[in-house]
Design a protein around this motif. Sequence first.
Motif, PDB file in Angstrom:
ATOM      1  N   LEU B  35       0.828  -1.207   0.000  1.00 55.02           N
ATOM      2  CA  LEU B  35       0.000   0.000   0.000  1.00 55.02           C
ATOM      3  C   LEU B  35       0.861   1.255   0.000  1.00 55.02           C
ATOM      4  O   LEU B  35       0.563   2.225  -0.708  1.00 55.02           O
ATOM      5  CB  LEU B  35      -0.928  -0.027   1.225  1.00 55.02           C
ATOM      6  N   VAL B  36       1.947   1.226   0.770  1.00 54.54           N
ATOM      7  CA  VAL B  36       2.834   2.396   0.831  1.00 54.54           C
ATOM      8  C   VAL B  36       3.396   2.697  -0.562  1.00 54.54           C
ATOM      9  O   VAL B  36       3.382   3.839  -1.028  1.00 54.54           O
ATOM     10  CB  VAL B  36       3.980   2.172   1.849  1.00 54.54           C
ATOM     11  N   ALA B  88       4.645   8.314   6.054  1.00 52.33           N
ATOM     12  CA  ALA B  88       5.249   7.896   7.328  1.00 52.33           C
ATOM     13  C   ALA B  88       4.434   8.422   8.501  1.00 52.33           C
ATOM     14  O   ALA B  88       4.173   7.698   9.468  1.00 52.33           O
ATOM     15  CB  ALA B  88       6.690   8.408   7.414  1.00 52.33           C
ATOM     16  N   LEU B  89       3.997   9.677   8.384  1.00 54.14           N
ATOM     17  CA  LEU B  89       3.175  10.246   9.460  1.00 54.14           C
ATOM     18  C   LEU B  89       1.865   9.466   9.578  1.00 54.14           C
ATOM     19  O   LEU B  89       1.383   9.188  10.685  1.00 54.14           O
ATOM     20  CB  LEU B  89       2.899  11.732   9.183  1.00 54.14           C
ATOM     21  N   ALA B 221       0.202  18.419   6.122  1.00 54.47           N
ATOM     22  CA  ALA B 221       1.293  19.312   6.485  1.00 54.47           C
ATOM     23  C   ALA B 221       2.554  18.554   6.881  1.00 54.47           C
ATOM     24  O   ALA B 221       3.494  19.131   7.425  1.00 54.47           O
ATOM     25  CB  ALA B 221       0.848  20.219   7.631  1.00 54.47           C
ATOM     26  N   ALA B 222       2.585  17.252   6.606  1.00 56.23           N
ATOM     27  CA  ALA B 222       3.667  16.420   7.123  1.00 56.23           C
ATOM     28  C   ALA B 222       5.045  16.877   6.644  1.00 56.23           C
ATOM     29  O   ALA B 222       5.238  17.206   5.474  1.00 56.23           O
ATOM     30  CB  ALA B 222       3.444  14.969   6.700  1.00 56.23           C
ATOM     31  N   THR B 228       9.888  12.519  12.616  1.00 49.32           N
ATOM     32  CA  THR B 228      10.856  12.115  13.640  1.00 49.32           C
ATOM     33  C   THR B 228      10.257  12.256  15.028  1.00 49.32           C
ATOM     34  O   THR B 228      10.379  11.357  15.864  1.00 49.32           O
ATOM     35  CB  THR B 228      12.114  13.006  13.556  1.00 49.32           C
ATOM     36  N   MET B 229       9.593  13.389  15.244  1.00 50.79           N
ATOM     37  CA  MET B 229       9.002  13.620  16.569  1.00 50.79           C
ATOM     38  C   MET B 229       7.975  12.542  16.889  1.00 50.79           C
ATOM     39  O   MET B 229       8.008  11.920  17.963  1.00 50.79           O
ATOM     40  CB  MET B 229       8.373  15.028  16.593  1.00 50.79           C
ATOM     41  N   VAL B 230       7.048  12.289  15.961  1.00 52.12           N
ATOM     42  CA  VAL B 230       5.987  11.294  16.230  1.00 52.12           C
ATOM     43  C   VAL B 230       6.597   9.902  16.371  1.00 52.12           C
ATOM     44  O   VAL B 230       6.169   9.110  17.212  1.00 52.12           O
ATOM     45  CB  VAL B 230       4.907  11.324  15.119  1.00 52.12           C
ATOM     46  N   ALA B 231       7.631   9.615  15.570  1.00 54.09           N
ATOM     47  CA  ALA B 231       8.275   8.301  15.688  1.00 54.09           C
ATOM     48  C   ALA B 231       8.870   8.128  17.081  1.00 54.09           C
ATOM     49  O   ALA B 231       8.717   7.079  17.704  1.00 54.09           O
ATOM     50  CB  ALA B 231       9.355   8.136  14.624  1.00 54.09           C
TER      51      ALA B 231
END
Lengths: 262, 367
Positions: B35-36, B88-89, B221-222, B228-231
């Motif tokens: 899917l990605v 990724a987000l 807005a990713a 990186t922060m969310v990861a």
Amino acid sequence: MLEVINTGLNIGSKTLLSDINLMIAPGELVAICGPNGAGKSSLIRLLSGELKPSVGEVLWDSKPLSEWSLLKLARQRALMQQHAEVGFSYTALEIILLGRHPHHQGTSRPQDYQIATAAMEEVDASHLADQVYTTLSGGEQARVQMARVLAQIWEAAAGPRLLLLDEPTAALDPRQQHRILDIARKWANKGDVAVVAIVHDLNLAAQYADRIALLRDGRLQAVGEVETIMTPAMVEACFDLPCVLLNHPDGGTPMIAARRQL
Amino acid sequence: MNSSASTMQFATQASRSLQLRSRVLIGLGIALAILVVLAAGIGAVSIPPLDVLKLLMSPPGSAAWQSIPQEQIQQAMVLWNIRLPRLALGVLTGMALAVSGAAMQALLRNPLAEPGLVGISGGAALFAALAIVLGGGWMVALHEMIGEFALPIFAFIGSLIATILIFVISTRQGKTSIALMLLAGIAISSLCGALIGLMTFIASDLQMRSLNFWSLGSLGAATWPMVTMVACLSGSSVLVLLKQSSALNTLALGEVQASLLGISVRRLNQICIAAIALAVGAAVSVTGIIGFIGLVAPHLVRLSVGPDQRLVMPAAALVGAILILLSDLLARTIAMPTEVPVGIVTALLGVPFFLALLFRMRRKIGI
């Protein structure tokens, strides 16, 4: 050894239990009997460590319950409760496997499946393995819960084991009641297991227990061998029920029959 | 049956459940990967899947990047600067919401608990919005110091307050009232929605993204720093929650039995509440409120492989990621060249599920 020393339990301003003194040794099956509201469930919750005594202490293997680590205790002590509700559609086998959590804390191993299967056989519930627990009848659920607590303390542990049963026979037909108490008896006979069961039916208790504890209004009225407790005077004093003494034709176990009250 | 044969049988039972687990997780992982690649190629600038794979091998700054042919440079820029951070987000947010949902459902012992429905996402969005609008100069300063990590601090506080409120209101003596949980959720969500609405009107256009962004969510807005922060924050919280999956199973027997099985229920609650608040807070601070993923993903998994949390939680993470990517794909293509907020799509997907669950649980909720 389970030791209850001068123990009392208050919740809010209400006194649920007071002056309880009770010793229960591994190898013994003790039945707790008494009228509704006598505090039987509170007592067994105290013995399990779920409730902490307001007065006195409960010792298991010479150590206060409050000083045991939850996990170590979980490997030696199991409680079967009344009205066990289960969220989500777990199968009977999955429920019984939950009893093995204290032993693996992650992934169920082959020996956990082996023990769960053996525990199911012990309570005659093998055919229920793949059925969803919430769809079972009350009696079937009780047997699955029994299998789960047995699975929890299945293997000989570092110390003695403690099996607590809160009205295990409540939802069962007579044949199953006898079957469950027979299992409790067999477990006590293992030698390193102390069994405490709340039993409503005095005659049933008399047939399987070593000792009976009579509880009334939060106090232990009498604790003793079946023969000393199963007397009309004792029973009438505890239950306010006039009765007569009979003897079971097989083996002479004392039995109590109520007199009709007019 | 002799003993070695029966030992084999139990070894088979145990390994069969492990096999099922790895088969489900690998299958879902492959589906997500496909899917990605497909989603990375779909959009205003279309990139064939094989080219996507080729460009994925040549990240910006590498030697391979230099050798990308001139006519593909635009595709490469779109892929690396717009599509990939967005994907990724999406994956991280989907995982955070789905695993948080599954954990809440186990803690509150009902399948209707969901970060969006009970106001946890709302609390996060409100505090993020408050920080932006009222934070003024020191918010800018904080952003200069710790970059993308500034906003989630506040979002975390908001989601933590909301989570604790939900638990305090809906549980008493180890029992949960589903009706109270849903009602408290409505109250918290409405309050957060109203206050966010108010913020968007006081704020200057520059400060604040639109009300739509906060209440319906967007992955548009990713950027890589956001990813990186969310990861870091949501990712680590998700791992913490996954580690609790076996303990969460025992809660199905009630809090008393869980503690008799050696679980410190209080500690388990605290760990999970903090992890849920951080996982959701960090994601919501950059995506806004994306609803129903935490409801639908665990539910789909339970329907197909049963309720064992040790499988439900990791599988729900993957299903959550897949669902959010599909929703986002629909959201950015259905009305091209404009974008529909992704929360509209997830709501269209989730509400029928929610109603079906409500219908099935009528008796339990108390009607």
